[in-house]
Design a protein around this motif. Structure first.
Motif, PDB file in Angstrom:
ATOM      1  N   GLU A  65     -10.548   8.435 -57.084  1.00 60.39           N
ATOM      2  CA  GLU A  65     -11.067   8.636 -58.440  1.00 60.39           C
ATOM      3  C   GLU A  65     -10.007   8.369 -59.505  1.00 60.39           C
ATOM      4  O   GLU A  65     -10.314   8.351 -60.695  1.00 60.39           O
ATOM      5  N   ALA A  66      -8.745   8.198 -59.110  1.00 59.66           N
ATOM      6  CA  ALA A  66      -7.645   8.203 -60.072  1.00 59.66           C
ATOM      7  C   ALA A  66      -7.647   6.996 -61.005  1.00 59.66           C
ATOM      8  O   ALA A  66      -7.515   7.134 -62.219  1.00 59.66           O
ATOM      9  N   THR A  67      -7.776   5.795 -60.444  1.00 58.84           N
ATOM     10  CA  THR A  67      -7.551   4.601 -61.252  1.00 58.84           C
ATOM     11  C   THR A  67      -8.206   3.411 -60.560  1.00 58.84           C
ATOM     12  O   THR A  67      -8.902   3.589 -59.561  1.00 58.84           O
ATOM     13  N   CYS A  68      -7.996   2.213 -61.077  1.00 59.91           N
ATOM     14  CA  CYS A  68      -8.720   1.050 -60.567  1.00 59.91           C
ATOM     15  C   CYS A  68      -8.179   0.538 -59.243  1.00 59.91           C
ATOM     16  O   CYS A  68      -8.833  -0.268 -58.578  1.00 59.91           O
ATOM     17  N   ALA A  69      -6.990   0.941 -58.853  1.00 57.31           N
ATOM     18  CA  ALA A  69      -6.400   0.464 -57.602  1.00 57.31           C
ATOM     19  C   ALA A  69      -5.269   1.399 -57.210  1.00 57.31           C
ATOM     20  O   ALA A  69      -4.682   2.074 -58.055  1.00 57.31           O
ATOM     21  N   GLU A  70      -4.964   1.425 -55.916  1.00 55.27           N
ATOM     22  CA  GLU A  70      -3.885   2.274 -55.422  1.00 55.27           C
ATOM     23  C   GLU A  70      -2.644   1.491 -55.017  1.00 55.27           C
ATOM     24  O   GLU A  70      -1.537   2.008 -55.060  1.00 55.27           O
ATOM     25  N   PHE A  71      -2.847   0.254 -54.598  1.00 53.97           N
ATOM     26  CA  PHE A  71      -1.732  -0.527 -54.065  1.00 53.97           C
ATOM     27  C   PHE A  71      -2.069  -2.003 -54.184  1.00 53.97           C
ATOM     28  O   PHE A  71      -3.219  -2.389 -54.436  1.00 53.97           O
ATOM     29  N   ASP A  72      -1.077  -2.839 -54.001  1.00 47.13           N
ATOM     30  CA  ASP A  72      -1.238  -4.283 -54.120  1.00 47.13           C
ATOM     31  C   ASP A  72      -1.771  -4.863 -52.810  1.00 47.13           C
ATOM     32  O   ASP A  72      -1.822  -4.182 -51.780  1.00 47.13           O
ATOM     33  N   GLY A  73      -2.132  -6.130 -52.842  1.00 43.50           N
ATOM     34  CA  GLY A  73      -2.463  -6.845 -51.622  1.00 43.50           C
ATOM     35  C   GLY A  73      -1.198  -7.262 -50.898  1.00 43.50           C
ATOM     36  O   GLY A  73      -0.088  -7.185 -51.447  1.00 43.50           O
ATOM     37  N   PRO A  74      -1.307  -7.742 -49.673  1.00 45.72           N
ATOM     38  CA  PRO A  74      -0.113  -8.111 -48.893  1.00 45.72           C
ATOM     39  C   PRO A  74       0.677  -9.248 -49.515  1.00 45.72           C
ATOM     40  O   PRO A  74       1.875  -9.388 -49.260  1.00 45.72           O
ATOM     41  N   ASN A  75       0.022 -10.079 -50.318  1.00 48.33           N
ATOM     42  CA  ASN A  75       0.711 -11.168 -51.028  1.00 48.33           C
ATOM     43  C   ASN A  75       0.691 -10.927 -52.536  1.00 48.33           C
ATOM     44  O   ASN A  75       0.772 -11.859 -53.324  1.00 48.33           O
ATOM     45  N   ASN A  76       0.550  -9.645 -52.899  1.00 47.22           N
ATOM     46  CA  ASN A  76       0.558  -9.240 -54.315  1.00 47.22           C
ATOM     47  C   ASN A  76      -0.556  -9.900 -55.113  1.00 47.22           C
ATOM     48  O   ASN A  76      -0.381 -10.308 -56.262  1.00 47.22           O
ATOM     49  N   GLU A  77      -1.735  -9.983 -54.482  1.00 51.04           N
ATOM     50  CA  GLU A  77      -2.884 -10.586 -55.148  1.00 51.04           C
ATOM     51  C   GLU A  77      -3.292  -9.837 -56.415  1.00 51.04           C
ATOM     52  O   GLU A  77      -3.727 -10.445 -57.406  1.00 51.04           O
ATOM     53  N   LEU A  78      -3.163  -8.512 -56.382  1.00 51.96           N
ATOM     54  CA  LEU A  78      -3.571  -7.760 -57.571  1.00 51.96           C
ATOM     55  C   LEU A  78      -2.569  -7.885 -58.709  1.00 51.96           C
ATOM     56  O   LEU A  78      -2.946  -7.853 -59.879  1.00 51.96           O
ATOM     57  N   THR A  79      -1.300  -8.015 -58.394  1.00 55.17           N
ATOM     58  CA  THR A  79      -0.329  -8.306 -59.451  1.00 55.17           C
ATOM     59  C   THR A  79      -0.689  -9.624 -60.133  1.00 55.17           C
ATOM     60  O   THR A  79      -0.712  -9.731 -61.369  1.00 55.17           O
ATOM     61  N   TYR A 125      -3.522 -11.025 -60.355  1.00 60.41           N
ATOM     62  CA  TYR A 125      -4.805 -10.950 -61.067  1.00 60.41           C
ATOM     63  C   TYR A 125      -4.743 -10.005 -62.265  1.00 60.41           C
ATOM     64  O   TYR A 125      -5.066 -10.375 -63.395  1.00 60.41           O
ATOM     65  N   LEU A 126      -4.319  -8.750 -62.026  1.00 63.49           N
ATOM     66  CA  LEU A 126      -4.368  -7.731 -63.069  1.00 63.49           C
ATOM     67  C   LEU A 126      -3.200  -7.804 -64.047  1.00 63.49           C
ATOM     68  O   LEU A 126      -3.329  -7.411 -65.205  1.00 63.49           O
ATOM     69  N   VAL A 127      -2.058  -8.281 -63.597  1.00 60.56           N
ATOM     70  CA  VAL A 127      -0.882  -8.367 -64.476  1.00 60.56           C
ATOM     71  C   VAL A 127      -0.752  -9.764 -65.073  1.00 60.56           C
ATOM     72  O   VAL A 127      -0.568  -9.929 -66.288  1.00 60.56           O
ATOM     73  N   ASP A 128      -0.866 -10.805 -64.211  1.00 60.71           N
ATOM     74  CA  ASP A 128      -0.658 -12.173 -64.679  1.00 60.71           C
ATOM     75  C   ASP A 128      -1.948 -12.859 -65.122  1.00 60.71           C
ATOM     76  O   ASP A 128      -1.904 -13.951 -65.691  1.00 60.71           O
ATOM     77  N   GLY A 129      -3.099 -12.237 -64.817  1.00 58.47           N
ATOM     78  CA  GLY A 129      -4.370 -12.820 -65.230  1.00 58.47           C
ATOM     79  C   GLY A 129      -4.760 -14.067 -64.464  1.00 58.47           C
ATOM     80  O   GLY A 129      -5.540 -14.888 -64.947  1.00 58.47           O
ATOM     81  N   LYS A 130      -4.261 -14.227 -63.222  1.00 60.16           N
ATOM     82  CA  LYS A 130      -4.537 -15.417 -62.427  1.00 60.16           C
ATOM     83  C   LYS A 130      -5.428 -15.059 -61.233  1.00 60.16           C
ATOM     84  O   LYS A 130      -5.038 -14.283 -60.373  1.00 60.16           O
ATOM     85  N   ASN A 135      -7.439 -15.671 -57.685  1.00 56.93           N
ATOM     86  CA  ASN A 135      -7.202 -16.389 -56.431  1.00 56.93           C
ATOM     87  C   ASN A 135      -5.763 -16.890 -56.357  1.00 56.93           C
ATOM     88  O   ASN A 135      -5.501 -18.042 -56.050  1.00 56.93           O
ATOM     89  N   ALA A 136      -4.827 -15.997 -56.660  1.00 58.18           N
ATOM     90  CA  ALA A 136      -3.409 -16.378 -56.660  1.00 58.18           C
ATOM     91  C   ALA A 136      -2.590 -15.266 -56.027  1.00 58.18           C
ATOM     92  O   ALA A 136      -3.106 -14.192 -55.696  1.00 58.18           O
ATOM     93  N   THR A 137      -1.323 -15.541 -55.831  1.00 55.54           N
ATOM     94  CA  THR A 137      -0.405 -14.545 -55.302  1.00 55.54           C
ATOM     95  C   THR A 137       0.786 -14.424 -56.257  1.00 55.54           C
ATOM     96  O   THR A 137       0.935 -15.210 -57.191  1.00 55.54           O
ATOM     97  N   ALA A 138       1.635 -13.425 -56.012  1.00 54.81           N
ATOM     98  CA  ALA A 138       2.822 -13.228 -56.837  1.00 54.81           C
ATOM     99  C   ALA A 138       4.012 -12.945 -55.929  1.00 54.81           C
ATOM    100  O   ALA A 138       3.861 -12.409 -54.820  1.00 54.81           O
ATOM    101  N   ALA A 139       5.190 -13.310 -56.403  1.00 51.20           N
ATOM    102  CA  ALA A 139       6.398 -13.128 -55.587  1.00 51.20           C
ATOM    103  C   ALA A 139       6.704 -11.651 -55.363  1.00 51.20           C
ATOM    104  O   ALA A 139       7.166 -11.260 -54.287  1.00 51.20           O
TER     105      ALA A 139
END
Length: 605
Positions: free
Chosen positions: A312-326, A328-333, A335-339
């Motif tokens: 219930e806390a927030t929209c996500a708890e952790f990133d994907g294994p290849n930082n997919e949520l970073t 998407y949610l941070v970089d706005g990209k 179907n992408a990954t982040a370092a």
């Protein structure tokens, strides 16, 4: 708006005395940089799902619309206890244009009383104005308390609505039995539900309501709304949740597959997060809407009492294994990954932080009994005193912790990068150092509440929050839970502690401090003697369903010596029956067929 960043008043962390007034709002000091509307689907990122409204994810609203294309509607009705009465909560897409009200009376054809209430709302992402089907979206949350009622009595009520809504039918509720009432009663206890794999639990809950359970008590992880992003994570051997069961890549040339538009065959278990939707929406808020409407035939008939959980806390708890949520949610990209993962408190849209949806979608009696809204509260029913508290925030080293725990040196507010995506609360005061459990309002309230119990009226005391203090599956949070709450519960003779979080059914032996088994209280495999002040019966009840499936032991691992029964195969809920002042019964009800998977009798001397 600011909220728990107000913890700057307890700056310098380590021990400066202060009083913190942590208003339950959201900190927006740093901008959200992700997509305007996050979707857990790379193929179709439209709010209305191919213009068809996700046909596999339609749930009937609480009130049938009066026209084929309603402009507003009552989508959810939910009951909860308040002192000497009931709170009627209902939800609409666009509000009702006036103070909410409820008609009520002792006879279904004579609703000659009118109670008025208030409305709350938040800037949900996406807003209901973006949806084609207003019966699948709630953005205004209406609270009407009917008080001064006789205990243990049945009343009838109707929600007239307004602003284009159709009125509800005539419904009914029964007020709580008075403290000290000696009649036997049963309640439904559940944790960790959501949609996926919860169909059997839902069916058995409906049967339990028909059979007369007094109320339901849901200890957190309610809708699993934050698993909206499951479909954009790649498959893994230990986490089979991915787009189309394969990867985050679009199939073939990127064309939308035919199966996307095909409803699931009856009885088929949906692919979690796949193009067929699974039993989750690809939108955070829609998961809340759909789950609440699915539960409507339960929540508008009996009080549905809740606790906060980690989901219930927030929209996500952790990133994907290849930082997919970073990405998407941070970089706005999409179907992408982040370092590197750079998720932080500001990575979620503002409306999806700090338990916002939870705080608006349920009204519990915390503020009526000296507690805090729907985070910690208590109530009596017959021979039992029930205590709901918050195992997620508002104690030292809580899993979702306040900004003050992120501070370094002489800082008074953390930078964005110093925060964590699940930072939340506190929802009560901290009188002193945040490292001192005794400084927290929740702990102070718990002690006062437990000390005030009249055991001559309510000899049974049951407590619940989302996380267990002990389990075969150990984790650091369990030690922090024990440090905050165990001594209080032993001091005041709490008879049993219910929790979830670990996705299975697990019954422990009666435990004293530091996992000491109270063997003198074990009569036989299904009977424990209550030994108030010496031991507590711990019951882990996290098997209602959910997209994350069961928590299972590693191959070759045996249950810990504190565990009497462990079931990591079946879904369901538990039924607690207070038989009389000396006897209580606990039953694990299997969702698949309603059979009893485990049972326990608690006996007082």
């Amino acid at each position: 708006m600011k909220s728990h960043s107000a913890l700057s008043a307890v700056a310098a962390a380590a021990g400066l005395a202060a009083v913190v007034n942590a208003l339950p709002t959201v900190d927006t000091r740093y901008p959200y940089t992700g997509p305007a509307i996050p979707f857990g689907d790379w193929v179709d990122q439209t709010v209305n799902g191919n213009g068809k409204g996700f046909p596999r994810l339609q749930e009937p609203p609480a009130v049938q619309p009066s026209s084929a294309n309603p402009t507003n509607n009552i989508n959810v009705i939910s009951l909860a206890y308040v002192p000497s009465g009931i709170n009627v909560h209902f939800q609409t897409p666009f509000g009702i244009g006036a103070d909410p009200c409820v008609k009520w009376g002792k006879h279904p054809k004579k609703l000659d009383n009118l109670a008025k209430g208030y409305t709350t709302t938040y800037d949900r992402t996406p807003p209901c104005s973006a949806f084609a089907a207003v019966t699948q979206c709630s953005q205004f949350f209406h609270e009407v308390q009917i008080t001064g009622l006789k205990p243990g009595e049945t009343y009838y009520y109707q929600v007239p609505g307004g602003n284009g809504t159709a009125p509800s039918g005539v419904l009914s509720f029964t007020t709580a039995a008075p403290a000290g009432d000696k009649k036997s009663f049963s309640i439904a206890v559940l944790n960790d539900m959501g949609y996926t794999d919860a169909g059997g639990t839902h069916s058995q809950l409906l049967k339990a309501v028909d059979d007369g359970v007094a109320f339901a008590w849901h200890g957190g992880d309610i809708s699993y709304a934050d698993d909206w992003y499951s479909g954009i994570l790649p498959c893994a051997s230990d986490w089979p949740v991915c787009y189309n069961g394969t990867s985050t890549a679009l199939p073939g040339s990127g064309a939308i597959p035919v199966e996307y538009d095909t409803p699931l065959p009856q009885g088929e278990i949906a692919n979690q997060g796949g193009p067929q939707g699974g039993d989750m929406s690809t939108i955070y808020e829609s998961n809340w809407d759909l789950w609440q409407q699915w539960m409507g035939n339960i929540t508008n008939r009996i009080p549905y009492m809740v606790n906060p959980g980690n989901h219930e806390a927030t929209c996500a708890e952790f990133d994907g294994p290849n930082n997919e949520l970073t990405a998407y949610l941070v970089d706005g990209k999409a179907n992408a990954t982040a370092a590197n993962s750079t998720l932080n408190y500001y990575s979620c849209p503002a409306s999806q932080r700090n338990f916002t949806a939870y705080r608006h979608r349920f009204r519990m009696p915390g503020d009526d009994v000296g507690g805090r809204s729907n985070f910690w509260y208590s109530f009596d029913y017959g021979l039992a005193h029930f205590v709901s508290f918050d195992g997620e925030t508002d104690y030292y080293q809580s899993p979702e912790y306040p900004f003050v725990a992120d501070l370094k040196g002489n800082e008074t507010e953390p930078t964005a990068s110093q925060t964590y995506i699940t930072d939340s609360g506190p929802f009560g005061f901290i009188n002193g150092s945040y490292k001192d459990n005794k400084a927290y309002e929740q702990i102070q309230w718990l002690q006062k509440d437990l000390a005030s119990v009249d055991r001559s009226k309510t000899p049974w005391v049951f407590a619940m929050s989302h996380r267990p203090m002990y389990s075969t599956e150990t984790s650091s949070y369990q030690g922090h839970m024990r440090n905050a709450f165990e001594a209080l519960f032993l001091q005041y003779g709490v008879d049993a502690y219910f929790s979830g979080h670990i996705h299975r059914y697990e019954r422990l032996y009666p435990l004293g401090a530091n996992s000491t088994i109270d063997w003198d209280s074990v009569v036989d495999a299904h009977t424990y003697k209550v030994n108030e002040g010496k031991s507590i019966t711990h019951l882990i009840n996290g098997m209602a369903g959910n997209i994350e499936s069961h928590s299972v032991l590693n191959a070759g691992q045996s249950p810990a010596n504190i565990t009497a029964v462990l079931d990591q195969s079946h879904y369901g809920f538990s039924k607690l029956t207070v038989v009389d002042a000396k006897t209580a019964k606990w039953e694990f009800i299997k969702g698949e067929d309603g059979s009893v998977g485990d049972y326990l009798t608690l006996l007082k001397p």
